[in-house]
Design a protein around this motif. Structure first.
Motif: not given
Ligand SMILES: [Fe+2]
Length: 230
Positions: A214-229
């Motif tokens: 919207d007029n150069g204003h972006y919305t984005g997503t990124f999901d992380f997947v991590l090891k927990t050990t």
């Protein structure tokens, strides 16, 4: 307050880890020209509205690839999700996502550290501009209010625009990586396709999904997947 003690130890852990990583000089240099513009795509979200700790089909279970940290990480950044401070005038980006474990369970209380250069390709090395840390909420979700960073020249040649990140679930190992932008991103008059193609550190698995502009204003997503050990 609930996480103060734990937070202290996790922050200390990230510090230690970072200090132990081999740093290679990355001379952030300013490139020229600018010109925020607009782009088009679908707005993401929804998955963050789901029930706490639900398994989400959008999660692949594949661990988010690591990358180099670079030499410009600074410990003790402020806890904040809004990096838009006075003087920051780039193409706005609202980035959100969920942090999962490799079984696709959301990870509440996960520490995320973000740092990036500004609209001119410069990192703040004397203060904490465009630097901050935060924790995922009870659904494992985070939100970051920032700008799309500029490309710059460094030890690895011309770097495509990227956001540096460290992510650490409570008691887990630290994932150090970098997030990138789609080839059709429009910001600062730059050719993101060419910049991405020329960046030898870029990993396509770490490209942010950009929503409508919207007029150069972006919305984005990124999901992380991590090891927990470890
Ligand atoms: Fe960088």
């Amino acid at each position: 307050m609930r996480y103060d003690k734990e937070k202290g130890s996790r922050r200390a852990f990230i510090k230690t880890t970072s200090a132990g990583v081999t740093s290679v000089a990355l001379a952030a240099t300013v490139a020229a020209s600018a010109g925020p513009e607009a782009a088009v795509t679908e707005a993401p979200k929804a998955r963050r509205e789901g029930p706490p700790l639900a398994v989400t089909p959008a999660c692949s279970g594949h661990e988010t690839p690591a990358s180099i940290e670079g030499p410009l990480f600074k410990p003790d950044s402020p806890e904040r999700s809004d990096l838009i401070t006075p003087g920051i005038r780039g193409v706005r980006l609202d980035l959100g996502g969920v942090v999962y474990d490799t079984a696709c369970k959301p990870l509440p209380g996960t520490l995320l550290e973000f740092w990036q250069c500004d609209q001119n390709g410069d990192y703040d090395t004397s203060g904490f501009s465009l630097r901050g840390h935060q924790y995922t909420n009870s659904r494992g979700a985070f939100q970051l209010r920032t700008i799309i960073p500029r490309d710059y020249w460094g030890r690895w040649g011309q770097r495509a625009p990227h956001i540096h990140t460290q992510v650490q679930a409570p008691g887990g190992p630290v994932l150090i990586t970098q997030l990138y932008f789609p080839d059709d991103t429009e910001a600062y008059g730059r050719d993101f396709a060419a910049l991405n193609a020329a960046d030898r550190l870029l990993n396509r698995a770490c490209v942010i999904g950009l929503g409508a502009s919207d007029n150069g204003h972006y919305t984005g997503t990124f999901d992380f997947v991590l090891k927990t050990t470890a």
